[in-house]
Design an enzyme around this catalytic site. Structure first.
Site, short mmCIF file in Angstrom:
data_model
loop_
_atom_site.label_atom_id
_atom_site.label_comp_id
_atom_site.label_asym_id
_atom_site.label_seq_id
_atom_site.Cartn_x
_atom_site.Cartn_y
_atom_site.Cartn_z
N HIS A 12 7.42 -17.29 62.28
CA HIS A 12 6.90 -16.23 63.07
C HIS A 12 8.21 -16.54 63.74
O HIS A 12 9.18 -17.65 64.56
CB HIS A 12 6.05 -17.14 63.63
CG HIS A 12 5.98 -18.19 64.81
ND1 HIS A 12 5.59 -19.90 64.69
CD2 HIS A 12 7.26 -18.75 65.13
CE1 HIS A 12 6.73 -20.87 65.44
NE2 HIS A 12 7.71 -19.92 65.79
N HIS A 60 5.44 -21.03 72.88
CA HIS A 60 6.91 -21.05 72.98
C HIS A 60 7.06 -20.28 74.84
O HIS A 60 7.28 -20.32 75.23
CB HIS A 60 7.28 -20.06 72.79
CG HIS A 60 7.18 -20.48 70.85
ND1 HIS A 60 6.43 -19.22 70.04
CD2 HIS A 60 8.31 -20.33 70.18
CE1 HIS A 60 7.20 -19.56 68.80
NE2 HIS A 60 8.27 -20.42 69.12
N HIS A 193 15.59 -23.45 61.22
CA HIS A 193 16.90 -22.65 62.11
C HIS A 193 16.84 -23.56 63.37
O HIS A 193 16.10 -24.47 63.70
CB HIS A 193 15.76 -21.22 62.83
CG HIS A 193 14.68 -21.30 63.59
ND1 HIS A 193 13.27 -21.90 62.39
CD2 HIS A 193 14.02 -21.07 64.56
CE1 HIS A 193 12.01 -21.90 63.60
NE2 HIS A 193 12.95 -20.93 64.56
N GLU A 240 9.79 -27.12 64.31
CA GLU A 240 7.71 -26.27 63.66
C GLU A 240 7.23 -26.19 62.34
O GLU A 240 6.26 -26.16 62.28
CB GLU A 240 8.40 -25.13 63.73
CG GLU A 240 8.91 -24.50 65.34
CD GLU A 240 9.00 -23.45 65.78
OE1 GLU A 240 9.27 -22.74 66.30
OE2 GLU A 240 9.23 -22.19 64.82
C1 DHB Z 1 13.29 -16.49 66.04
C2 DHB Z 1 12.54 -18.14 65.96
C3 DHB Z 1 11.57 -18.65 66.48
O1 DHB Z 1 10.97 -19.41 65.42
C4 DHB Z 1 10.92 -18.08 66.97
O2 DHB Z 1 9.94 -18.41 67.92
C5 DHB Z 1 11.99 -16.97 68.22
C6 DHB Z 1 12.89 -16.18 68.06
C7 DHB Z 1 14.40 -16.34 65.93
O3 DHB Z 1 14.52 -16.42 64.92
O4 DHB Z 1 14.99 -15.25 66.27
FE FE Z 2 9.57 -20.85 67.45
#
Ligand code: DHB
Ligand code: FE
Length: 288
Positions: A12, A60, A193, A240
């Site tokens: 997401h 979030h 990430h 996540e």
């Molecule tokens: C991004 C990824 C995420 O899981 C999120 O909650 C907010 C931003 C991103 O890669 O920009």
């Molecule tokens: Fe996220």
């Protein structure tokens, strides 16, 4: 009794909302990502045909903020509104709650010794809304929903082992729900990430692919890792992937992989997508 028809796991990323709003699905940057959902929508329409979706995700800071952060929370509201998170993406229509399943799930999980927060009012953020919009692009949601939140935002986080156990308990509860309804589990987050700190932009393709494989063949593989090891391998926000682990655990011992996609990057994220179907336990033809 209800039927657990399968699980979908997906990343997401707020930028997906902007791409949808601006109609960028066929742009070279976005096409490999959006194309991954075409077979998933076909499977939903032709095979899975869910009435209800249990959405396992992490909020979030929209519904819970750092001052009050439940480890596990389940929604029990009649409807769930989206609200402005500050990403500048259009809000989506409200989702209808499936309150009978919410309360059944809450009672069953608490009986299974998961000490939950129950939410009779709840707003849902991009981690809930965007995967739903990828599955039903007209946003005329044909399903009712039950949100399940796992904290991956503020330490301490629940362990991978605990999230796996939560998923197993969700699966048992869904199968025991006395309703002739088809239930899909949707887990959103990951894959690798990291949005902040010296490792911002960190992605670990080898780990992501190993993790995706493990969901098919070795569903407890990721439970060997501590939270800190998961952060090391997948990044601070890559944890996540716990949503994927819980979703997979809900499906039982054996699954069939229906579809997968993996594409780097979408914004800062290695975006992954899987569709898994439970395989009913086989009766041994030749018992030992
Ligand atoms: C991004 C990824 C995420 O899981 C999120 O909650 C907010 C931003 C991103 O890669 O920009
Ligand atoms: Fe996220």
């Amino acid at each position: 009794m209800a039927t657990l028809v399968g699980g979908i796991t997906t990343s997401h990323v707020p930028a997906i909302g902007r791409a949808i709003a601006q109609g960028l699905q066929d742009e070279p940057y976005w096409k490999p990502f959006f194309d991954g959902f075409v077979p998933v929508r076909r499977w939903l329409h032709d095979t899975a045909r869910p009435d209800v979706v249990v959405v396992i995700y992490n909020d979030h800071g929209l519904n819970f903020f750092l001052d009050k952060m439940p480890t596990f929370a389940v929604g029990a509201a009649p409807e769930y509104l989206n609200a402005d998170e500050g990403w500048g993406i259009p809000q989506v229509p409200a989702f209808r709650g499936e309150q009978d399943l919410s309360w059944h799930l809450i009672e069953s999980l608490v009986a299974d010794e998961f000490d939950l927060t129950t939410c009779q009012e709840m707003v849902v953020d991009h981690a809930f809304t965007l995967p739903m919009a990828l599955l039903w692009p007209d946003q005329a949601w044909p399903v009712r929903v039950v949100p399940v939140c796992i904290n991956t935002v503020q330490l301490p986080l629940p362990s991978a082992r605990r999230c796996h156990a939560l998923g197993e308990a969700i699966g048992r509860a869904v199968r025991a729900w006395r309703a002739d309804q088809r239930v899909l589990v949707l887990g959103t987050g990951g894959l690798s990430h990291q949005l902040d700190g010296p490792r911002a932009g960190f992605i670990n393709k080898a780990f992501d692919l190993r993790f995706m494989d493990s969901l098919v063949t070795e569903p407890r593989w990721a439970t060997q890792y501590s939270t800190h090891e998961l952060v090391e391998h997948a990044g601070t926000q890559g944890v996540e992937l716990l949503m994927w682990l819980a979703t997979r655990a809900a499906l039982g011992e054996q699954v069939r992989e229906v579809h997968r996609n993996y594409h780097i990057p979408i914004s800062n994220t290695a975006s992954g997508l899987m569709v898994l179907e439970p395989v009913a336990a086989q009766t041994a033809l030749h018992p030992a």
